[in-house]
Design a protein around this motif. Sequence first.
Motif, short mmCIF file in Angstrom:
data_model
loop_
_atom_site.label_atom_id
_atom_site.label_comp_id
_atom_site.label_asym_id
_atom_site.label_seq_id
_atom_site.Cartn_x
_atom_site.Cartn_y
_atom_site.Cartn_z
N ASN A 91 1.60 -9.15 5.35
CA ASN A 91 1.12 -9.64 4.05
C ASN A 91 1.44 -8.72 2.89
O ASN A 91 1.03 -8.99 1.75
CB ASN A 91 -0.39 -9.91 4.11
CG ASN A 91 -1.21 -8.67 4.37
OD1 ASN A 91 -0.79 -7.55 4.11
ND2 ASN A 91 -2.41 -8.85 4.92
N GLY A 92 2.18 -7.64 3.14
CA GLY A 92 2.62 -6.77 2.06
C GLY A 92 1.63 -5.68 1.69
O GLY A 92 1.96 -4.79 0.89
N GLN A 93 0.43 -5.70 2.26
CA GLN A 93 -0.59 -4.74 1.86
C GLN A 93 -0.20 -3.31 2.22
O GLN A 93 -0.47 -2.37 1.46
CB GLN A 93 -1.93 -5.08 2.51
CG GLN A 93 -3.10 -4.26 1.99
CD GLN A 93 -3.34 -4.46 0.50
OE1 GLN A 93 -3.49 -5.57 0.03
NE2 GLN A 93 -3.36 -3.37 -0.26
N ALA A 94 0.47 -3.13 3.36
CA ALA A 94 0.89 -1.79 3.77
C ALA A 94 1.85 -1.20 2.74
O ALA A 94 1.74 -0.03 2.35
CB ALA A 94 1.53 -1.83 5.15
N THR A 95 2.80 -2.00 2.30
CA THR A 95 3.77 -1.53 1.31
C THR A 95 3.08 -1.17 0.00
O THR A 95 3.38 -0.14 -0.62
CB THR A 95 4.85 -2.60 1.06
OG1 THR A 95 5.52 -2.88 2.29
CG2 THR A 95 5.87 -2.13 0.04
N VAL A 96 2.16 -2.01 -0.42
CA VAL A 96 1.41 -1.76 -1.66
C VAL A 96 0.63 -0.45 -1.56
O VAL A 96 0.64 0.38 -2.47
CB VAL A 96 0.47 -2.94 -1.97
CG1 VAL A 96 -0.57 -2.54 -3.02
CG2 VAL A 96 1.27 -4.14 -2.45
N PRO A 120 6.03 12.49 -0.78
CA PRO A 120 6.31 12.00 0.58
C PRO A 120 5.10 11.29 1.15
O PRO A 120 3.97 11.51 0.71
CB PRO A 120 6.63 13.29 1.36
CG PRO A 120 5.94 14.37 0.60
CD PRO A 120 5.97 13.96 -0.84
N MET A 121 5.32 10.46 2.14
CA MET A 121 4.22 9.74 2.77
C MET A 121 3.33 10.70 3.56
O MET A 121 3.78 11.72 4.07
CB MET A 121 4.76 8.66 3.72
CG MET A 121 5.39 7.48 3.04
SD MET A 121 5.67 6.09 4.17
CE MET A 121 6.91 6.78 5.25
N THR A 122 2.06 10.33 3.66
CA THR A 122 1.13 11.05 4.52
C THR A 122 1.18 10.44 5.92
O THR A 122 1.80 9.39 6.14
CB THR A 122 -0.31 10.94 3.99
OG1 THR A 122 -0.72 9.56 4.07
CG2 THR A 122 -0.40 11.42 2.56
N ALA A 123 0.49 11.09 6.86
CA ALA A 123 0.41 10.54 8.21
C ALA A 123 -0.29 9.18 8.19
O ALA A 123 0.09 8.26 8.93
CB ALA A 123 -0.35 11.51 9.13
N VAL A 179 1.18 2.14 0.37
CA VAL A 179 2.06 3.30 0.43
C VAL A 179 2.64 3.61 -0.95
O VAL A 179 2.76 4.78 -1.34
CB VAL A 179 3.18 3.08 1.46
CG1 VAL A 179 4.26 4.15 1.33
CG2 VAL A 179 2.60 3.10 2.87
N ILE A 180 2.99 2.58 -1.71
CA ILE A 180 3.50 2.81 -3.07
C ILE A 180 2.45 3.52 -3.92
O ILE A 180 2.74 4.48 -4.64
CB ILE A 180 3.94 1.49 -3.73
CG1 ILE A 180 5.18 0.93 -3.02
CG2 ILE A 180 4.25 1.71 -5.21
CD1 ILE A 180 5.59 -0.46 -3.49
N LYS A 181 1.20 3.05 -3.85
CA LYS A 181 0.13 3.67 -4.63
C LYS A 181 -0.10 5.12 -4.20
O LYS A 181 -0.40 5.99 -5.03
CB LYS A 181 -1.16 2.87 -4.48
CG LYS A 181 -1.12 1.51 -5.14
CD LYS A 181 -2.40 0.72 -4.92
CE LYS A 181 -3.55 1.31 -5.71
NZ LYS A 181 -4.76 0.44 -5.63
N SER A 225 -0.01 3.07 8.49
CA SER A 225 -0.22 1.74 7.89
C SER A 225 0.93 0.80 8.20
O SER A 225 0.75 -0.42 8.27
CB SER A 225 -0.41 1.87 6.37
OG SER A 225 0.79 2.27 5.75
N PHE A 226 2.13 1.36 8.42
CA PHE A 226 3.28 0.52 8.76
C PHE A 226 3.28 0.12 10.23
O PHE A 226 4.17 -0.59 10.68
CB PHE A 226 4.58 1.25 8.42
CG PHE A 226 4.91 1.21 6.96
CD1 PHE A 226 5.07 0.00 6.30
CD2 PHE A 226 5.06 2.38 6.24
CE1 PHE A 226 5.36 -0.03 4.95
CE2 PHE A 226 5.36 2.34 4.89
CZ PHE A 226 5.51 1.15 4.24
#
Length: 285
Positions: free
Chosen positions: A62-67, A45-48, A69-71, A53-54
Motif C-alpha cells: 500500500n506504499g506506507q513503507a516507502t512513505v 541513510p536508512m535505520t534498521a 522511509v522517505i520521512k 519496514s520493507f
Amino acid sequence: MVENTNPLKRYYRQPQISIRLPSGEKYYAESVVQKTTTGEHPVLPMTAMDELSFRTPDSMMNGQATVDVIKSCIPTIQDPWQLVNHDIDTVLIAIRIASYGETMEITAGVPGTNETQTHVVNLPQMLETIRQEKITDRCVLQDGLTLHIAPLTYKQITDAQLKTFEQQRIYAQVAQSNLSAEEKTKRFTESFRVLSDLNVSLLINNIERIQLPTGETVTDKTAILDFIKNADARTIKELENKLGDIRQQGSIKPVKVKATEEQIKAGAPATYEVPITFDNANFFV
C-alpha cells in the motif's frame, strides 16, 4: 526545549548526500516539502527499522513503507504521499545511495537467449541524468488544444496500482473458477469497466486545464470529463501518449548494455536495454 545529552549522539546517522527535486518544488506547499536556504535536501541513510519496514508485505503493497522511509531519511519532505511523479525516483535513488553506496547490481535476462546477466549501475550518474532533464507541464494536441498538466502524486499513483492489482487478481480468480461462460463474461466486463473508469480518473487528475486555439481556457472537471468521454479515439490516444511521455519525466531510464560476442552468437542483439525497476525486495537491500 530539553537538549539531547546522550553521549552516543555523535554516532547517530548523518546526511550522506543532498538532492534538489526535479520539479523545482513548484507543486508543494510548505506542509509537504520544507523550503531550505540552498534548495537542497540532506539525505540520511536508512535505520534498521527502516529496512524492516520493507519486509512488511502490507506496508510495501500500500506504499506506507516507502512513505515512512522517505520521512525518516529526508525529514524536510513532510508529506511524501504528495510528492509528484517527477520527484519520486530521485528521492528513492538518493536514499539508496545514502544507505548502500553509489552502485547497485541488477540481474536481467539477455534477450534472444536463455541467459541472465548481472550489471552494475552507477546511481549518481542516474541522478545527474535526471537532473539535466527539463520538466515540462504542458503539451499541444494536433487539433490545437493545449493541455496544462498537473503531475500525479505518489498517493494517486499508489491507489491506481492497488486498484489495478485487485482487478488483475479478480480476473485470474474468475478465469480459473468453475463459473459458467456467461457468468465469467459478466465478471470480466465488470473488471474492464472498473479499469476503464480508473484510466479516465487518472486522465482527469492529470489535466489541470485545457486551452482552446481561441484562447479560451477550460478548468471545470465536469467539462473536461465530457470531453474525454466524447472525443474521438484518435484524440484520446494522442492525449494518453503525450501524458505518458510527461509522466516519464524525472524517471529512471533503462540502462543500455552491449552484448558479448558469445551472447550475440547465441541470438542476442548487439545492444539492448535493461529496465531499472523499484522492486523493494532488491532495491533496498
